[in-house]
Scaffold this motif. Sequence first.
Motif, PDB file in Angstrom:
ATOM      1  N   ALA A 201      39.913  48.335  59.471  1.00 40.98           N
ATOM      2  CA  ALA A 201      38.668  49.158  58.744  1.00 40.98           C
ATOM      3  C   ALA A 201      38.267  48.802  57.530  1.00 40.98           C
ATOM      4  CB  ALA A 201      38.885  50.811  58.905  1.00 40.98           C
TER       5      ALA A 201
ATOM      6  N   ARG B 153      33.900  51.262  68.092  1.00 38.11           N
ATOM      7  CA  ARG B 153      32.947  50.505  67.629  1.00 38.11           C
ATOM      8  C   ARG B 153      33.024  49.192  67.213  1.00 38.11           C
ATOM      9  NH1 ARG B 153      32.165  55.968  65.831  1.00 38.11           N
ATOM     10  NH2 ARG B 153      33.752  55.738  64.101  1.00 38.11           N
ATOM     11  N   SER B 154      34.112  48.631  66.635  1.00 41.76           N
ATOM     12  CA  SER B 154      34.474  47.532  66.049  1.00 41.76           C
ATOM     13  C   SER B 154      34.895  46.516  67.124  1.00 41.76           C
ATOM     14  CB  SER B 154      35.633  47.826  65.162  1.00 41.76           C
ATOM     15  OG  SER B 154      35.228  48.576  64.040  1.00 41.76           O
TER      16      SER B 154
ATOM     17  N   LEU C  82      36.753  53.919  65.455  1.00 40.76           N
ATOM     18  CA  LEU C  82      36.679  52.870  64.775  1.00 40.76           C
ATOM     19  C   LEU C  82      37.095  51.545  65.633  1.00 40.76           C
ATOM     20  CD1 LEU C  82      36.856  51.003  62.070  1.00 40.76           C
ATOM     21  CD2 LEU C  82      39.271  51.298  62.066  1.00 40.76           C
TER      22      LEU C  82
ATOM     23  N   GLU D  10      34.820  56.923  59.683  1.00 37.95           N
ATOM     24  CA  GLU D  10      33.749  56.424  58.888  1.00 37.95           C
ATOM     25  C   GLU D  10      33.350  57.435  57.701  1.00 37.95           C
ATOM     26  OE1 GLU D  10      31.838  53.928  59.680  1.00 37.95           O
ATOM     27  OE2 GLU D  10      33.259  53.363  61.236  1.00 37.95           O
TER      28      GLU D  10
END
Length: 300
Positions: free
Chosen positions: A245, A104-105, A101, A226
């Motif tokens: 998230a 990717r973020s 997370l 995810e």
Amino acid sequence: MDKLQAMTVFVRVVEAQSFSKAAETLSMPRSSVTAIIKNLEAHLGTPLLRRSTRTLSLTDAGARYFASCQAILSEIARAENDLSVEVAQLRGRVRVDMPGLIGRSIVLPRLREFEARFPDIDLVLGLSDRPADLIYDGIDCVIRTGELIDSTLVARRLGQLNWITCASPRYLSLHGEPESVSALQGHRVVNYIANATGRPLDWRFSVDGETVVMTMTSRFAVNETEAYLQCGLEGLGLIQLSEFAAFPYLQSGRLKEVLTNARCLPVPVSILYPDGRNATAALKAFVGWIIEITGPALSR
């Protein structure tokens, strides 16, 4: 005897053609230079220099040794210069492991910025919820969530994750919204399996200043963030994950927070890496960059 020092002094004497001048350039007493050369000759078992009141010349053995010393000292200087250049230009490869997370973020969207600032540093990024072992997996640094155990690694705080309980509007329309922590027993939840233990994580709440820990039974359980989030979006049950998230889905209305008065304590996020003696310049540059870009995102 310090052989490297002896070689350096010997070469300087030959180049200066004088013990006194060599001592001056080396910021050493002349007597020390003389003693070092005598000890070097005794160690080698042969004279290196022919001395007179006016001249200084090399013996045959001295000439051969002088050439060897020049080559050795030159190679050492080259190695040190190459390292200095490497440090100055911040080049090398950094292997990092981090939760998917966060990668990717936060990290992946900023990689072009990293490349522009550090064009000679290559990054190998591992994105996984499974914790990596620095030594076994050949990792230079890791980003981890939760309280840290004592170790020889340096730990730098990046921020925190605020854990919330939420569900999709589909779930809430079918099952209603729990009004208290105790009411959760009548609801469906999705559990998250900890990769380190293979068991579901306990659900944690703060009720009247006290931490309440609950072990929940569930029909569905997953071990990846995810996938866990997707279960919540599909209305399979209540989920408990970081506000970071859930934030975009809370904003869009695809998720709704419940039990807002029972939020558990924030979970720290840290980056761990070897101590300063074992950390390369490239690794230190990456750590500094990570601290810079994660601070605003993980302070919500």
